[in-house]
Design a protein around this motif. Structure first.
Motif, mmCIF file in Angstrom:
data_model
loop_
_atom_site.group_PDB
_atom_site.id
_atom_site.type_symbol
_atom_site.label_atom_id
_atom_site.label_comp_id
_atom_site.label_asym_id
_atom_site.label_seq_id
_atom_site.Cartn_x
_atom_site.Cartn_y
_atom_site.Cartn_z
ATOM 1 N N UNK A 154 -7.726 6.731 9.703
ATOM 2 C CA UNK A 154 -6.986 6.713 8.305
ATOM 3 C C UNK A 154 -5.837 6.380 8.472
ATOM 4 N N UNK A 155 -5.429 5.350 9.459
ATOM 5 C CA UNK A 155 -4.485 5.441 10.096
ATOM 6 C C UNK A 155 -3.543 4.036 9.503
ATOM 7 N N UNK A 156 -2.693 4.259 9.064
ATOM 8 C CA UNK A 156 -2.312 2.711 8.414
ATOM 9 C C UNK A 156 -2.946 2.114 9.644
ATOM 10 N N UNK A 157 -2.692 0.551 9.028
ATOM 11 C CA UNK A 157 -3.346 -0.360 10.251
ATOM 12 C C UNK A 157 -1.247 -0.485 10.840
ATOM 13 N N UNK A 158 -0.622 -0.737 10.670
ATOM 14 C CA UNK A 158 0.905 -0.418 11.136
ATOM 15 C C UNK A 158 0.550 0.379 12.127
ATOM 16 N N UNK A 159 0.715 1.407 11.968
ATOM 17 C CA UNK A 159 0.726 2.880 13.029
ATOM 18 C C UNK A 159 -0.483 2.695 13.894
ATOM 19 N N UNK A 160 -1.653 2.360 13.629
ATOM 20 C CA UNK A 160 -2.721 2.778 14.469
ATOM 21 C C UNK A 160 -3.005 1.600 15.143
ATOM 22 N N UNK A 161 -3.246 2.910 16.720
ATOM 23 C CA UNK A 161 -3.511 2.029 18.097
ATOM 24 C C UNK A 161 -4.847 2.775 18.570
ATOM 25 N N UNK A 162 -5.658 1.488 19.259
ATOM 26 C CA UNK A 162 -6.703 2.494 20.101
ATOM 27 C C UNK A 162 -6.467 2.655 21.958
ATOM 28 N N UNK A 163 -6.769 3.610 22.275
ATOM 29 C CA UNK A 163 -6.191 3.968 23.434
ATOM 30 C C UNK A 163 -7.708 3.454 24.088
ATOM 31 N N UNK A 164 -7.563 3.108 25.601
ATOM 32 C CA UNK A 164 -8.279 2.605 26.132
ATOM 33 C C UNK A 164 -9.040 3.127 27.116
ATOM 34 N N UNK A 165 -10.539 3.013 27.522
ATOM 35 C CA UNK A 165 -11.266 3.607 28.045
ATOM 36 C C UNK A 165 -12.153 3.144 29.371
ATOM 37 N N UNK A 166 -11.922 3.181 30.268
ATOM 38 C CA UNK A 166 -12.614 2.469 31.110
ATOM 39 C C UNK A 166 -14.262 2.656 31.206
ATOM 40 N N UNK A 167 -14.883 2.028 32.129
ATOM 41 C CA UNK A 167 -16.065 2.130 32.950
ATOM 42 C C UNK A 167 -16.584 1.673 33.507
ATOM 43 N N UNK A 168 -17.386 1.685 34.493
ATOM 44 C CA UNK A 168 -18.379 0.684 35.419
ATOM 45 C C UNK A 168 -19.241 0.226 34.770
ATOM 46 N N UNK A 169 -20.457 -1.099 35.284
ATOM 47 C CA UNK A 169 -21.473 -1.876 35.186
ATOM 48 C C UNK A 169 -22.183 -0.283 35.075
ATOM 49 N N UNK A 170 -23.656 -0.230 34.988
ATOM 50 C CA UNK A 170 -24.760 0.951 35.377
ATOM 51 C C UNK A 170 -24.690 1.053 36.102
ATOM 52 N N UNK A 171 -25.011 -0.380 36.683
ATOM 53 C CA UNK A 171 -25.852 -0.209 38.090
ATOM 54 C C UNK A 171 -25.175 0.216 39.002
#
Length: 423
Positions: free
Chosen positions: A127-144
């Motif tokens: 629901x944040x406006x486009x101007x204020x919305x910020x995604x937050x990074x999520x780190x991962x590793x390949x399954x193998x």
């Protein structure tokens, strides 16, 4: 009453206490690690006689095993719980120096992490406006390559030896014999071969039924409450063989002890180098939590529900310093039901909160030994411990280290793979 697949299970024989308000004598919070299961998902598979198998594309439009709308809601709720719990500890907005998020490389865990963060930090909320919305990074590793949040069975010879010892034990075999007629009837009902097969195949039937029931789908007439209960008992026997005795500590060294060791190592390095990191979050599976519970000696026979969260809270103790670990204590909480307070877990042999030195001492047998993990057969040498990425000093180096090493600080033998596939 809890809905199957959505809420928690009774605490069982765990040494649990309702979480009391934080006592001043515990001192200030200095570091937190949380490990949580993904939210509600579609079934992982079907079975030959499943009455709903022809409607899979309609019932689960995003696909089998994918996070559902209910799963997103559960993780939003968990994130809001964490915001409420740590409102005075974390900054109001996300700062990458303060929080590090790691997920297994599955859609449902990556999406769960994002939904959780949307509840934890306002700038990522729906629901944040486009101007204020910020995604937050999520780190991962390949399954193998993920050696931290996924655990071995087939690819680790020593683990296979330990599991074989557990499944050949008289108590295990007696339980199987008692369920032989049940499994034979279940074969006729499902069209699957189950007698003499790994019990995980039986668990998949239970998982499909519970997912369908939780979403209001009618179950076949043979899937009575008694049948579901028996399937749950069979699943508990299988899990116990993976994380419980005999040789539970050695199993833990190859599974949940790896993650437990990483959590303790992360805290120690952050404190020693004065890093600003306050929280590490791990988005994973019920198998991850079960293995971690096994390493802590806290597995109680119940599978963690969706969005279950196990937390480690490190505090400055206001009393006399611990000889081995200064004035730090470790408290454990377990949130397996969003309708009530989380539970405090008491590490066997230590009062809550537990001094860090005592915590390390008690969990040492379940954590990887310094000389490496004995993943090979009992007559082969242990796999050498991998070199941990060193933490560098200086503000510029902090973030590079976090992305390269944090969450990976654990022994990582090349033979480790997944424990039967996460769920």
């Amino acid at each position: 009453m809890a809905r199957p697949g959505f809420r928690g299970h009774p605490a069982g024989p765990l040494l649990l206490l309702l979480l009391l308000p934080q006592a001043l004598t515990e001192g200030p919070l200095v570091f937190v690690a949380v490990v949580f299961r993904h939210g509600d998902r579609a079934p992982l598979a079907s079975y030959p006689t499943d009455p709903h198998k022809e409607d899979v594309a309609t019932l689960w439009p995003r696909g089998l095993g994918q996070l559902t709308g209910e799963g997103v809601r559960q993780q939003l709720e968990l994130g809001r719980f964490l915001r409420s719990r740590y409102a005075m500890f974390l900054s109001p907005q996300y700062h990458r120096e303060e929080v590090y998020i790691r997920s297994t490389d599955f859609d449902r865990t990556l999406e769960s992490a994002q939904a959780n963060l949307a509840g934890l930090f306002p700038e990522a909320s729906p629901g944040r406006s486009e101007a204020t919305w910020r995604p937050i990074p999520v780190h991962t590793e390949p399954v193998t390559e993920d050696k931290l949040l996924r655990f071995p069975t087939r690819s680790c010879p020593r683990y296979r030896e330990l599991l074989k010892e557990a499944t050949e034990a008289a108590e295990y075999q007696a339980a199987l014999e008692g369920w032989k007629d049940f499994l034979t009837r279940l074969e006729n009902f499902t069209g699957l071969s189950l007698v003499g097969e790994p019990l995980r195949k039986t668990w998949k039937v239970l998982d499909t039924l519970i997912c369908q029931q939780a979403h209001g789908l009618p179950l076949p007439s043979w899937a009575s409450p008694d049948v579901l209960q028996t399937l749950a008992q069979i699943s508990a026997l299988d899990i116990g063989a993976h994380v419980g005795p005999p040789r539970a500590a050695e199993k833990a060294q190859l599974t949940g002890g790896i993650l437990l060791d990483a959590i303790l190592a992360n805290f120690s390095r952050v404190q020693r180098l004065g890093l600003p990191l306050k929280m590490v979050m791990y988005s994973a599976h019920d198998s991850t939590l079960l293995a971690l519970q096994g390493a802590l000696g806290l597995y109680d026979g119940h599978t963690p529900p969706y969005a279950a969260c196990l937390g480690f809270e490190f505090r400055r103790h206001l009393g006399d310093p611990d000889e081995d670990a200064g004035n730090v204590t470790v408290s454990l909480f377990y949130r397996n039901d969003s309708t009530g307070l989380p539970l405090t877990l008491k590490l066997p042999g230590c009062p809550a909160p537990c001094s860090l030195g005592r915590f390390r001492q008690l969990t040492a047998p379940a954590r990887p030994p310094a000389q490496g993990i004995p993943c090979h057969g009992s007559h082969e040498p242990a796999t050498p411990a991998a070199t941990v990425v060193p933490l560098l000093s200086g503000a510029v180096a902090v973030l590079a280290v976090l992305s390269m090493g944090l969450g990976l600080m654990a022994w990582r033998p090349s033979c480790l793979r997944a424990w039967g596939g996460p769920v």
